[in-house]
Scaffold this motif. Sequence first.
Motif, PDB file in Angstrom:
ATOM      1  N   GLY A  24       0.818  -1.204   0.000  1.00  0.00           N
ATOM      2  CA  GLY A  24       0.000   0.000   0.000  1.00  0.00           C
ATOM      3  C   GLY A  24       0.852   1.256   0.000  1.00  0.00           C
ATOM      4  O   GLY A  24       1.975   1.273   0.519  1.00  0.00           O
ATOM      5  N   ARG A  25       0.315   2.305  -0.606  1.00  0.00           N
ATOM      6  CA  ARG A  25       0.972   3.607  -0.624  1.00  0.00           C
ATOM      7  C   ARG A  25      -0.057   4.679  -0.294  1.00  0.00           C
ATOM      8  O   ARG A  25      -1.238   4.563  -0.664  1.00  0.00           O
ATOM      9  CB  ARG A  25       1.584   3.905  -2.000  1.00  0.00           C
ATOM     10  N   PHE A  26       0.402   5.717   0.369  1.00  0.00           N
ATOM     11  CA  PHE A  26      -0.492   6.813   0.713  1.00  0.00           C
ATOM     12  C   PHE A  26      -0.768   7.680  -0.510  1.00  0.00           C
ATOM     13  O   PHE A  26       0.146   8.023  -1.264  1.00  0.00           O
ATOM     14  CB  PHE A  26       0.108   7.678   1.817  1.00  0.00           C
ATOM     15  N   GLU A  27      -2.017   8.013  -0.698  1.00  0.00           N
ATOM     16  CA  GLU A  27      -2.410   9.038  -1.653  1.00  0.00           C
ATOM     17  C   GLU A  27      -2.560  10.349  -0.887  1.00  0.00           C
ATOM     18  O   GLU A  27      -3.309  10.420   0.088  1.00  0.00           O
ATOM     19  CB  GLU A  27      -3.734   8.673  -2.323  1.00  0.00           C
ATOM     20  N   VAL A  28      -1.858  11.371  -1.315  1.00  0.00           N
ATOM     21  CA  VAL A  28      -1.804  12.631  -0.580  1.00  0.00           C
ATOM     22  C   VAL A  28      -2.600  13.695  -1.332  1.00  0.00           C
ATOM     23  O   VAL A  28      -2.387  13.911  -2.530  1.00  0.00           O
ATOM     24  CB  VAL A  28      -0.347  13.089  -0.378  1.00  0.00           C
ATOM     25  N   THR A  29      -3.506  14.333  -0.623  1.00  0.00           N
ATOM     26  CA  THR A  29      -4.355  15.370  -1.199  1.00  0.00           C
ATOM     27  C   THR A  29      -4.279  16.622  -0.343  1.00  0.00           C
ATOM     28  O   THR A  29      -4.355  16.532   0.895  1.00  0.00           O
ATOM     29  CB  THR A  29      -5.826  14.905  -1.263  1.00  0.00           C
ATOM     30  N   GLU A  30      -4.121  17.763  -0.974  1.00  0.00           N
ATOM     31  CA  GLU A  30      -4.176  19.013  -0.225  1.00  0.00           C
ATOM     32  C   GLU A  30      -5.622  19.331   0.119  1.00  0.00           C
ATOM     33  O   GLU A  30      -6.518  19.182  -0.709  1.00  0.00           O
ATOM     34  CB  GLU A  30      -3.566  20.158  -1.030  1.00  0.00           C
ATOM     35  N   THR A  31      -5.848  19.746   1.355  1.00  0.00           N
ATOM     36  CA  THR A  31      -7.181  20.151   1.784  1.00  0.00           C
ATOM     37  C   THR A  31      -7.198  21.655   2.025  1.00  0.00           C
ATOM     38  O   THR A  31      -6.167  22.256   2.347  1.00  0.00           O
ATOM     39  CB  THR A  31      -7.608  19.428   3.067  1.00  0.00           C
ATOM     40  N   THR A  32      -8.347  22.267   1.842  1.00  0.00           N
ATOM     41  CA  THR A  32      -8.481  23.705   2.030  1.00  0.00           C
ATOM     42  C   THR A  32      -9.709  24.018   2.864  1.00  0.00           C
ATOM     43  O   THR A  32     -10.674  23.250   2.898  1.00  0.00           O
ATOM     44  CB  THR A  32      -8.602  24.445   0.686  1.00  0.00           C
ATOM     45  N   ARG A  33      -9.642  25.127   3.535  1.00  0.00           N
ATOM     46  CA  ARG A  33     -10.790  25.651   4.264  1.00  0.00           C
ATOM     47  C   ARG A  33     -10.995  27.084   3.810  1.00  0.00           C
ATOM     48  O   ARG A  33     -10.041  27.857   3.699  1.00  0.00           O
ATOM     49  CB  ARG A  33     -10.553  25.604   5.774  1.00  0.00           C
ATOM     50  N   GLN A  34     -12.222  27.439   3.540  1.00  0.00           N
ATOM     51  CA  GLN A  34     -12.548  28.808   3.152  1.00  0.00           C
ATOM     52  C   GLN A  34     -13.461  29.435   4.191  1.00  0.00           C
ATOM     53  O   GLN A  34     -14.338  28.760   4.755  1.00  0.00           O
ATOM     54  CB  GLN A  34     -13.235  28.840   1.788  1.00  0.00           C
ATOM     55  N   SER A  35     -13.253  30.710   4.442  1.00  0.00           N
ATOM     56  CA  SER A  35     -14.126  31.438   5.363  1.00  0.00           C
ATOM     57  C   SER A  35     -15.443  31.748   4.665  1.00  0.00           C
ATOM     58  O   SER A  35     -15.621  31.503   3.467  1.00  0.00           O
ATOM     59  CB  SER A  35     -13.446  32.735   5.813  1.00  0.00           C
ATOM     60  N   ASP A  36     -16.365  32.304   5.409  1.00  0.00           N
ATOM     61  CA  ASP A  36     -17.688  32.604   4.861  1.00  0.00           C
ATOM     62  C   ASP A  36     -17.628  33.569   3.680  1.00  0.00           C
ATOM     63  O   ASP A  36     -18.477  33.519   2.783  1.00  0.00           O
ATOM     64  CB  ASP A  36     -18.592  33.184   5.958  1.00  0.00           C
ATOM     65  N   ASP A  37     -16.614  34.442   3.659  1.00  0.00           N
ATOM     66  CA  ASP A  37     -16.514  35.388   2.553  1.00  0.00           C
ATOM     67  C   ASP A  37     -15.694  34.839   1.384  1.00  0.00           C
ATOM     68  O   ASP A  37     -15.395  35.558   0.420  1.00  0.00           O
ATOM     69  CB  ASP A  37     -15.922  36.714   3.035  1.00  0.00           C
ATOM     70  N   GLY A  38     -15.301  33.562   1.460  1.00  0.00           N
ATOM     71  CA  GLY A  38     -14.566  32.926   0.377  1.00  0.00           C
ATOM     72  C   GLY A  38     -13.063  33.078   0.449  1.00  0.00           C
ATOM     73  O   GLY A  38     -12.358  32.569  -0.431  1.00  0.00           O
ATOM     74  N   SER A  39     -12.547  33.753   1.459  1.00  0.00           N
ATOM     75  CA  SER A  39     -11.109  33.950   1.566  1.00  0.00           C
ATOM     76  C   SER A  39     -10.442  32.702   2.149  1.00  0.00           C
ATOM     77  O   SER A  39     -11.083  31.860   2.791  1.00  0.00           O
ATOM     78  CB  SER A  39     -10.795  35.156   2.450  1.00  0.00           C
ATOM     79  N   ASP A  40      -9.126  32.593   1.900  1.00  0.00           N
ATOM     80  CA  ASP A  40      -8.368  31.448   2.382  1.00  0.00           C
ATOM     81  C   ASP A  40      -8.379  31.412   3.901  1.00  0.00           C
ATOM     82  O   ASP A  40      -8.175  32.425   4.568  1.00  0.00           O
ATOM     83  CB  ASP A  40      -6.931  31.533   1.873  1.00  0.00           C
TER      84      ASP A  40
END
Length: 300
Positions: free
Chosen positions: A49-65
């Motif tokens: 087995g190998r890890f699949e790595v994915t970047e995760t993001t969170r956005q605020s209510d106004d759409g900003s990072d």
Amino acid sequence: MTTDVAEPMDTEKSRAAGWFRELRDEIVAAFERLEEAPGTGPVADLPPGRFEVTETTRQSDDGSDAGGGLMSVMRGGRVFEKVGVNVSTVFGHLGPAAQKAMAARGVPGMESDPRFWASGISLVAHMQNPHAPAVHMNTRMFWTPHAWWFGGGSDLNPCIEYPDDTAHFHATQKAHLDPHGAAFYPKLKAWADEYFFIPHRGRARGVGGIFMDDHHSGDWEADFALTRDIGRAFLPAYLPLVEKRRETPWTEGDKEIQLVHRGLYAEYNLVYDRGTKFGLTTGHDANAVLMSLPPMAKWI
């Protein structure tokens, strides 16, 4: 918890986030090495087995990072049927429900200044072999303008319990906590027993471990050192158990026991787990938040 922090603690935040990423890298490498070892069981012919790595993001209510992290998931390996190791650093403003929850935990001033910052690592492993125990681990730091604290721990979740495995897991954790004071291990063990209890089933979800939350002694360095040693205890507490049990022959009856136990695990995480609730209510990536769920489970 009433601390009136005021300062931004940028250096401390950076050190904590860096440590969680360092621990993630160490665990991912160790788990992939386990997959490389040859085996003779029913899944021995599978590729490592190998890890699949994915970047995760969170956005605020106004759409900003508002931060994000890495979701690392391995599925269908020789040893791990599904394992996820996530790290994240998120920030922004807590919504009304989260503000209310923080106020209930003793954090003052959230109504007037609901800013927050949080970073941590979260791991859940579900095994191919029913004799190899599932496990959970997380550690985290949380900051608001009014308070900071650490939390987390690790607990063992075998569907078929071996008392010597349970003893090793607890003894290793105790050895890592004792340098911080003899009172820490019994306190955090009792906290885990209480926290990882499933009221509607009247039982624990596993054989326990250590757990803390809202930990703030007033000495950030001491609290960070304790949190690091909770993380450092994980691999020596867990890897020997997997290495010992990964080749144990299993039956269809053993697999049935495993699937039913996984249903218990899923119930806890969806109904009671504080981290699941926080991640979903603050808008973090739902796939990352729900990474802890098993690939297959069963209810009778």
